[in-house]
Design an enzyme around this catalytic site. Structure first.
Site, short mmCIF file in Angstrom:
data_model
loop_
_atom_site.label_atom_id
_atom_site.label_comp_id
_atom_site.label_asym_id
_atom_site.label_seq_id
_atom_site.Cartn_x
_atom_site.Cartn_y
_atom_site.Cartn_z
N GLU A 193 0.84 -1.19 0.00
CA GLU A 193 0.00 0.00 0.00
C GLU A 193 0.88 1.25 0.00
OE1 GLU A 193 -3.85 1.66 2.56
OE2 GLU A 193 -2.64 0.01 3.33
N CYS A 206 -5.64 -3.52 2.09
CA CYS A 206 -5.39 -3.63 3.53
C CYS A 206 -6.66 -3.76 4.37
CB CYS A 206 -4.55 -2.45 4.00
SG CYS A 206 -3.78 -2.72 5.62
#
Length: 714
Positions: A45, A175
């Site tokens: 991410e 996530c």
């Protein structure tokens, strides 16, 4: 008939705002993935910026530099030939989103903004980003002019979409979305997505990996499909250590798993999977087929004229799916040995430090810190001897050594970068002094042994001259306030000496171009929670590797290290009574931490968990402990312990506002930076809650000998 595809995910040790370094690590991961024949590469991410930029995300420069790095990545011909899933912030219609950019051969396929943002615990994503609140909606995104020149595109799709290749369908979630009850992968799987990617910025916590892997395995077990999990790894500039563990799962089983703790900046995990296994797995469940036929969400398909399967016209016995493997978990003791050690190495090499300085008291807390440094030295030495070029470069820079030097043992490295000091007074015992010296010899630190009584006496004499009053210890007839003041003088002078020695020891040793040493703290999470430390004493340091770890876990770690590292000296620390050694010892009195605190470390761990994790105030905590601790303790004894804990927690709350930055390891950490936000001026008596507790105690005592329904108590 098999339908084999090779896929790649990765752990990257990204650093907040290190745009060029982050770019290079991304490029290296793509190169490795391509060499292994992968047709899809997934990264962590926000990998271009690093996940932990915090309020820097509010600066438009961060978006600008992200696009500049992204352009350099996708225009590089060596990155062509596979689908790239790369993370960065994107500004769309003057709104900032946390995005995934999927591209192929230098062309952006679409941009997928994060839908469900992490906004609890250490996470504050909604401070920087806006969630995409339009399920299944896709809009046109106008690329920045410089990117248009690179890709030849003006508009690209932006929103909740999936990729359709000639032979499969790929979706992405990010996530936190895995952790939500209504995860995107559920709707995507029902709409035919076969390969799901998850790009994460997930940090380490003791015993947390089990939860993460359980979610991934359950997701693919219930929905079927291939799941690629990528994560950041390392210290990217904050209290958190992102713990990697990139993996690939299929239909509830793991086929590839990366390491959780490592000094490798780039680790690529690949697997060859058979998509026919996904199709067979899903089609065999009739209820799943019914739900898929009724699914309301239909995702926008981004079609690409590419087949991802391995190009072979006939069966090749040398190419086969990657075998299923069991998930790997470290024990909590191993996590303590490895996580903080890797975090400290990243911090040291990225701050251009010369090494560490540790006040080594002879107690178990500073012993644990020293052993984590020893663990770091073991990891660095092993990596250097195994040819890790980045580690070799960093260790030579830190030690100011020549181009041919590699440490031949952890002790060899420690002798150059680790400095310890026993700061004794007349209150110190011979046992603690000897333990500190013996431990230093075992781990190889440069050790200083000093007596600081003259310094303490000078401060007391100065006070006596200025006021005409001389404080004396409690055991000699002094008051409690005199006793505390004399203890605090010793503790705070140790902090002053720590920074003096940290600044000058490299000069004393003739280390060239030294900027000084990082001072290490050794206050554990329980002492921080209780406030059992002196403000601005040795708990005040540059960083604290054990500030998020409980005393109980530290003892287990020391027992583990004693056997694992063959250091019997550590047993002496385990068998010693925890003591601050700030008061004079007599044949009838030896200072004890747990007696001073009025509670045990085990009890503190329970209080900390109930307060933070279970969200208990004094009254709720008391009621829960009535169940847990009865009949071993009476209701009145339990009430006294709860009140005592909250009293000292409240009066010492101000200390937590200045705690040394600590490695985050425990879910009940009182760290005040952003994990545990509370006022620091609290009525320590908690009068209303205390009255309600007293009422329950009276009810319990009135019903003594008969059964009291605690659940009926209001």
């Amino acid at each position: 008939m098999s339908h084999l595809i090779t896929l790649a995910t990765c752990n990257l040790n990204q650093w907040a705002l290190d745009f060029e370094g982050n770019r290079d690590r991304i490029l290296q991961s793509i190169k490795i993935a391509k060499e292994r024949g992968a047709r899809l590469r997934v990264g962590p991410e926000l990998e271009i910026t690093g996940y932990g930029c915090l309020d820097h995300f509010l600066e438009n420069d961060v978006c600008l530099h992200s696009w500049e790095m992204y352009a350099q990545i996708i225009k590089n011909k060596e990155t062509h030939g596979l689908i790239l899933d790369i993370g960065m912030p994107v500004l769309h219609k003057n709104v900032r989103y946390n995005c995934r950019l999927l591209s192929l051969d230098g062309e952006i396929l679409f941009i997928r903004p994060k839908i469900w943002l992490a906004n609890d615990g250490n996470y504050r994503e909604m401070r920087f980003f806006t969630p995409w609140m339009k399920p299944g909606v896709v809009e046109d995104f106008i690329l920045p002019p410089e990117i248009q020149k690179v890709t030849g595109q003006r508009l690209v799709p932006f929103g909740d979409a999936v990729i359709n290749s000639l032979d499969t369908c790929i979706g992405t979630e990010t996530c936190e979305e895995l952790f939500t009850p209504q995860s995107p992968h559920i709707a995507m799987s029902l709409d035919g997505v076969e390969i799901m990617t998850n790009s994460s910025g997930s940090h380490h916590e003791l015993r947390k990996l089990n939860k993460r892997l359980d979610l991934i395995l359950n997701a693919t077990k219930r929905c079927g499909g291939v799941y690629l999990y990528a994560n950041q790894r390392g210290c990217d500039g904050d209290r958190l250590y992102y713990d990697g563990c990139a993996l690939i799962a299929i239909n509830g089983t793991i086929v590839a798993q990366g390491s959780q703790f490592s000094l490798d900046d780039v680790e690529v995990v690949t697997a060859t999977v058979d998509l026919e296994e996904v199709r067979s797995y899903r089609a065999a469940v009739m209820s799943r087929g019914l739900q898929a036929s009724l699914a309301e969400i239909k995702f926008k398909r981004i079609d690409i004229p590419v087949e991802l399967a391995l190009m072979t016209s006939r069966f090749d016995p040398t190419v086969c799916p990657t075998k299923v493997r069991e998930p790997f978990y470290h024990s909590p003791e191993e996590e303590i040995a490895l996580g903080p050690a890797c975090w400290m190495w990243d911090y040291l090499r990225r701050c251009n430090g010369t090494g560490f300085f540790l006040p080594l008291s002879g107690g178990i807390d500073s012993c644990a810190t020293a052993m984590i440094v020893h663990s770091m030295c073991r990891l660095v030495t092993d990596a250097a001897q195994n040819g890790n070029e980045q580690v070799i470069k960093d260790v030579r820079k830190i030690t100011r050594s020549g181009d041919d030097w590699i440490p031949d043992s952890p002790q060899d490295l420690a002798s150059k970068i680790f400095h310890s000091c026993f700061m004794g007074t007349e209150n110190s015992s011979k046992e603690t002094r000897n333990r500190a010296k013996d431990l230093s010899n075992a781990i190889g630190s440069y050790h200083v042994d000093l007596k600081m009584d003259s310094l303490v006496s000078s401060v007391v004499s100065l006070f006596e001259v200025a006021t005409g009053k001389k404080p004396i210890y409690k055991i000699f007839g002094g008051s409690q306030i005199e006793n505390l003041a004399l203890q605090n003088i010793q503790a705070r002078l140790r902090m002053v000496l720590s920074y003096l020695f940290a600044q000058l020891l490299p000069w004393v040793r003739g280390i060239p171009n030294s900027g000084g040493l990082l001072v290490l703290g050794s206050a554990n999470v329980d002492e921080c929670l209780r406030g059992y430390l002196t403000k601005y004493d040795c708990s005040s340091a540059d960083i604290n590797p054990i500030g998020g770890i409980s005393k109980t876990d530290l003892k287990r770690f020391i027992a583990y290290a004693s056997k694992q590292y063959n250091m019997p000296i550590l047993n002496d620390f385990l068998n010693a009574t925890p003591t601050a050694e700030l008061e004079p010892m007599t044949k009838d009195y030896v200072q004890s931490d747990e007696i001073d605190m009025g509670m045990t470390y085990e009890e503190l761990g329970v209080f900390g968990y109930l307060r933070k994790v279970e969200k208990c105030g004094p009254y709720s905590m008391f009621l829960k402990l009535l169940h847990q601790w009865s009949p071993k303790l009476t209701p009145r004894q339990i009430s006294e312990k709860v009140k005592r804990f909250f009293f000292f927690y409240a009066i010492n709350r101000h200390k937590q506002t200045v705690l040394t930055p600590s490695y985050h390891a425990e879910q009940y950490s009182p760290e005040d930076n952003r994990f545990d936000l509370r006022p620091f001026l609290i009525n320590p008596r908690f009068p209303w809650a205390s009255r309600k507790i007293d009422e329950v105690v009276e009810q319990c005592e009135a019903h003594k000998g008969s059964t009291l329904d605690i659940m009926s108590i209001d």
